[in-house]
Design an enzyme around this catalytic site. Structure first.
Site, PDB file in Angstrom:
ATOM      1  N   ASP A  37       0.833  -1.209   0.000  1.00 30.83           N
ATOM      2  CA  ASP A  37       0.000   0.000   0.000  1.00 30.83           C
ATOM      3  C   ASP A  37       0.872   1.266   0.000  1.00 30.83           C
ATOM      4  O   ASP A  37       1.960   1.261   0.559  1.00 30.83           O
ATOM      5  CB  ASP A  37      -0.907  -0.029   1.243  1.00 30.83           C
ATOM      6  N   HIS A  54       2.815   3.605  -8.980  1.00 29.63           N
ATOM      7  CA  HIS A  54       2.634   2.172  -9.258  1.00 29.63           C
ATOM      8  C   HIS A  54       3.881   1.598  -9.939  1.00 29.63           C
ATOM      9  O   HIS A  54       4.276   0.469  -9.662  1.00 29.63           O
ATOM     10  CB  HIS A  54       1.394   1.957 -10.134  1.00 29.63           C
ATOM     11  N   LEU A 148      10.702 -20.980  -5.055  1.00 23.92           N
ATOM     12  CA  LEU A 148       9.768 -20.034  -4.431  1.00 23.92           C
ATOM     13  C   LEU A 148       8.449 -19.966  -5.211  1.00 23.92           C
ATOM     14  O   LEU A 148       8.451 -19.845  -6.433  1.00 23.92           O
ATOM     15  CB  LEU A 148      10.427 -18.640  -4.434  1.00 23.92           C
ATOM     16  N   ARG A 211      -5.129  -2.393   8.663  1.00 24.86           N
ATOM     17  CA  ARG A 211      -6.335  -3.160   8.356  1.00 24.86           C
ATOM     18  C   ARG A 211      -5.990  -4.216   7.313  1.00 24.86           C
ATOM     19  O   ARG A 211      -4.927  -4.179   6.696  1.00 24.86           O
ATOM     20  CB  ARG A 211      -7.464  -2.245   7.884  1.00 24.86           C
ATOM     21  N   SER A 213      -8.276  -5.318   4.699  1.00 24.15           N
ATOM     22  CA  SER A 213      -8.808  -4.988   3.366  1.00 24.15           C
ATOM     23  C   SER A 213      -9.161  -6.209   2.513  1.00 24.15           C
ATOM     24  O   SER A 213      -8.744  -6.307   1.348  1.00 24.15           O
ATOM     25  CB  SER A 213      -7.819  -4.090   2.601  1.00 24.15           C
TER      26      SER A 213
HETATM   27  C1  FPP Z   1      -1.919   0.223  -3.386  1.00 28.97           C
HETATM   28  O1  FPP Z   1      -1.429   1.536  -3.367  1.00 28.97           O
HETATM   29  C2  FPP Z   1      -1.348  -0.498  -4.509  1.00 28.97           C
HETATM   30  C3  FPP Z   1      -2.055  -1.042  -5.550  1.00 28.97           C
HETATM   31  C4  FPP Z   1      -3.527  -0.962  -5.646  1.00 28.97           C
HETATM   32  C5  FPP Z   1      -1.389  -1.689  -6.660  1.00 28.97           C
HETATM   33  C6  FPP Z   1      -0.212  -2.562  -6.319  1.00 28.97           C
HETATM   34  C7  FPP Z   1       0.577  -2.679  -7.516  1.00 28.97           C
HETATM   35  C8  FPP Z   1       1.912  -2.737  -7.587  1.00 28.97           C
HETATM   36  C9  FPP Z   1       2.804  -2.826  -6.420  1.00 28.97           C
HETATM   37  C10 FPP Z   1       2.510  -2.674  -8.925  1.00 28.97           C
HETATM   38  C11 FPP Z   1       2.915  -3.890  -9.630  1.00 28.97           C
HETATM   39  C12 FPP Z   1       2.078  -5.091  -9.617  1.00 28.97           C
HETATM   40  C13 FPP Z   1       2.268  -6.111 -10.491  1.00 28.97           C
HETATM   41  C14 FPP Z   1       1.575  -7.389 -10.237  1.00 28.97           C
HETATM   42  C15 FPP Z   1       3.126  -5.994 -11.661  1.00 28.97           C
HETATM   43  P1  FPP Z   1      -2.477   2.739  -3.520  1.00 28.97           P
HETATM   44  O2  FPP Z   1      -2.531   3.113  -4.953  1.00 28.97           O
HETATM   45  O3  FPP Z   1      -3.794   2.356  -2.912  1.00 28.97           O
HETATM   46  O4  FPP Z   1      -1.763   3.842  -2.686  1.00 28.97           O
HETATM   47  P2  FPP Z   1      -2.471   5.009  -1.840  1.00 28.97           P
HETATM   48  O5  FPP Z   1      -3.263   4.340  -0.742  1.00 28.97           O
HETATM   49  O6  FPP Z   1      -1.313   5.784  -1.302  1.00 28.97           O
HETATM   50  O7  FPP Z   1      -3.318   5.779  -2.805  1.00 28.97           O
END
Ligand code: FPP
Length: 258
Positions: A37, A54, A148, A211, A213
């Site tokens: 997150d 991201h 893994l 949390r 989620s």
């Molecule tokens: C949450 O941060 C993150 C996500 C919803 C996406 C997770 C994705 C990656 C780590 C990228 C790569 C994944 C793959 C499988 C290639 P958020 O956007 O909710 O952050 P915020 O709460 O600060 O807005």
């Protein structure tokens, strides 16, 4: 086109601590689950688009997979896209699928070389066609890998996983394959997307929120939780190392006595 923000940060060089295991091999958690997150907040702090967060998150994820493999962790489960994430703007969702495509295309060679076995939790059938093809190729390429196990939770929601498991067991009863009295915890576990794998020993969530989620609700009954304040893109092997050390210091009693 190569976005400008892709050049604005670089991974820090690997230090000595990162080459070592965080603890004795017998203490290494077998299964670590991660709620990655904070990508958006990381980007906002730098006045970058959320996509940049991201992308940086993908780089952090890549290094965490390498660390898990280097340290002898058996299973890593990464919460990559939840069923609730469909509520985000289209362009953000589309970028996330692009990133999944990019990751599997660029990293598949290394994953195979590391003997990493990929699994998917969730419903890939609702993803864009191109992403489904990329994922199917990645699954095929690593299907005989025995190292893994990395589970990507993509379009995953734990309540929906439980509903599917209940439907599956109910249909077996309807077909007279099993009796109601035969339902036990193993049967339910085996009806989950995570069937055949141990439950997470350690669940780590970044970015400060404490949390779950809708992640692995059935599987985390006895997991240890470590919440860290750093945003996911800043999460390095060093943080991973510290989280594992915190886990090692815990006393797990599984409801029993010391
Ligand atoms: C949450 O941060 C993150 C996500 C919803 C996406 C997770 C994705 C990656 C780590 C990228 C790569 C994944 C793959 C499988 C290639 P958020 O956007 O909710 O952050 P915020 O709460 O600060 O807005």
């Amino acid at each position: 086109m190569f976005p400008v923000w892709k050049g604005v940060f670089r991974r820090k060089r690997v230090g000595r601590i990162e080459a070592d295991r965080p603890c004795r091999s017998e203490e290494i958690p077998s299964h670590v689950a991660l709620i990655m997150d904070g990508n958006g907040r990381w980007a906002r702090k730098r006045a970058l688009p959320r996509a940049a967060g991201h992308h940086a998150g993908m780089l952090a994820m890549r290094d965490v997979i390498r660390a898990a493999d280097d340290w002898g962790i058996k299973v890593l489960t990464l919460y990559s896209f939840s069923t609730e994430n469909w509520k985000r703007p289209h362009h953000e969702i589309n970028y996330l699928w692009q990133l999944v495509d990019e990751f599997f295309q660029l990293d598949i060679g290394e994953l195979v070389a590391r003997n990493v076995h990929i699994r998917i939790l969730g419903e890939p059938s609702q993803l864009p066609q191109a992403t489904q093809v990329t994922i199917a190729r990645a699954l095929e390429s690593t299907k005989t890998c025995s190292g893994l196990v990395v589970q990507f939770a993509l379009n995953y929601g734990s309540r929906w996983e439980i509903v599917k498991a209940v439907q599956h067991i109910a249909s077996r009863i309807q077909k007279n394959e099993i009796a109601v009295a035969e339902i036990d915890e193993d049967m339910v576990s085996n009806a989950m997307d995570t069937a055949g794998l141990p439950d997470p020993d350690l669940l780590i969530r970044t970015a400060g929120d404490q949390r779950i989620s809708n992640f692995l609700l059935w599987q985390i009954a006895y997991s240890e939780f470590v919440f860290v304040d750093v945003m996911w893109p800043e999460f390095t092997r060093k943080h991973f190392y510290s989280a594992i050390q915190a886990f090692v210091a815990r006393e797990r009693r599984f409801g029993g006595l010391k």
